[in-house]
Design a protein around this motif. Structure first.
Motif, PDB file in Angstrom:
ATOM      1  N   THR A 184      57.460  43.607  51.394  1.00 42.33           N
ATOM      2  CA  THR A 184      56.577  44.039  50.315  1.00 42.33           C
ATOM      3  C   THR A 184      55.299  44.644  50.888  1.00 42.33           C
ATOM      4  OG1 THR A 184      57.403  42.376  48.763  1.00 42.33           O
ATOM      5  CG2 THR A 184      55.206  43.286  48.335  1.00 42.33           C
ATOM      6  N   ALA A 185      54.980  45.836  50.446  1.00 34.35           N
ATOM      7  CA  ALA A 185      53.727  46.483  50.842  1.00 34.35           C
ATOM      8  C   ALA A 185      52.671  46.174  49.796  1.00 34.35           C
ATOM      9  CB  ALA A 185      53.922  47.989  50.952  1.00 34.35           C
ATOM     10  N   THR A 186      51.483  45.803  50.251  1.00 38.84           N
ATOM     11  CA  THR A 186      50.377  45.520  49.335  1.00 38.84           C
ATOM     12  C   THR A 186      49.180  46.367  49.722  1.00 38.84           C
ATOM     13  OG1 THR A 186      51.110  43.256  48.942  1.00 38.84           O
ATOM     14  CG2 THR A 186      48.810  43.781  48.419  1.00 38.84           C
ATOM     15  N   LEU A 187      48.719  47.194  48.792  1.00 38.32           N
ATOM     16  CA  LEU A 187      47.586  48.068  49.024  1.00 38.32           C
ATOM     17  C   LEU A 187      46.438  47.620  48.125  1.00 38.32           C
ATOM     18  CD1 LEU A 187      50.224  49.659  49.813  1.00 38.32           C
ATOM     19  CD2 LEU A 187      48.917  51.740  49.358  1.00 38.32           C
ATOM     20  N   THR A 188      45.226  47.772  48.634  1.00 43.08           N
ATOM     21  CA  THR A 188      44.050  47.258  47.943  1.00 43.08           C
ATOM     22  C   THR A 188      43.130  48.386  47.492  1.00 43.08           C
ATOM     23  OG1 THR A 188      44.130  45.289  49.320  1.00 43.08           O
ATOM     24  CG2 THR A 188      42.073  45.705  48.150  1.00 43.08           C
TER      25      THR A 188
END
Lengths: 111, 115
Positions: A18-22
């Motif tokens: 899972t990629a998580t971008l902020t």
């Protein structure tokens, strides 16, 4: 004035993770936050919109959250694929439809 | 609909020359935006129109930049005279009024190089 900030460092992850971008904003909570995808040599393409009174929005493998306490939106791509590699931009909608963009995060999904 | 159409896709010009970028928005959209993208500054809003009327041009960097929208299906961004620091990708985008239609649709962009 309102500012919107994204982690300018590139993000590399392994396929299937899972990629998580902020996306962080200053000052007041925008009525809408939007996420766009941009591939090299092309214009940004709309992905998802989340409103101030919504906590979470989903679309297929994509999920966006909006935390007004933290002044932050998170963008998740589950079961990531190499085809998800691109630059992802968040933007807030101003009082009259104009969009102000963050600097974007470049995501690379490694096979 | 073919989407937002920009022309030309690429433009190389000499410093001091006039440059005109063109945009055809999506039919029925009443907002049109001009953005500029560079590595250093990202995507910057230059100017936007609503129903062909310029609403906010505070992002236009200098008097050398001007934009027009003579009708609902056509807009131009002009730089006269051009300078090397104007080199960037220029995007046009359009959107429509409506509580659920706030997303913007972007064209492919015009890559401008001023030498």
């Amino acid at each position: 004035s309102q500012k919107i900030e994204q982690n300018s460092e590139a993000l590399n992850i392994q396929e299937g993770k899972t990629a998580t971008l902020t996306c962080n904003y200053t000052n007041y909570s925008p009525a809408y936050l939007q996420w766009y995808r941009q591939d090299p040599g092309r214009g940004p393409v709309f992905l998802l919109l989340i409103r101030e009174n919504e906590k979470e929005k989903r679309k297929e493998r994509l999920k966006v959250t909006f935390d007004t306490t933290l002044k932050q939106s998170l963008f998740h791509i589950t079961a990531s694929q190499p085809a998800d590699s691109a630059t992802y931009l968040c933007a807030y909608t101003g009082s009259a439809r104009q969009l102000t963009f963050g600097s974007g995060t470049q995501l690379t999904v490694l096979p | 609909d073919a989407g937002v159409i920009q022309s030309p896709r690429h433009e190389v010009t000499e410093m001091g020359q006039e440059v005109t970028l063109r945009c055809k928005p999506i039919s029925g959209h009443d907002y049109l935006f001009w953005y500029r993208q560079t590595m250093m500054r990202g995507l910057e809003l230059l100017i936007y129109f609503n129903n062909n009327v310029p609403i906010d041009d505070s992002g236009m960097p200098e008097d050398r930049f001007s934009a027009k929208m003579p009708n609902a299906s056509f807009s131009t961004l002009k730089i006269q005279p051009s300078e090397p620091r104007d080199s960037a990708v220029y995007f046009c985008a359009s959107s429509s009024t409506g509580p659920k239609n706030t997303e913007a649709f972007f064209g492919q962009g015009t890559r401008l190089t001023v030498v």
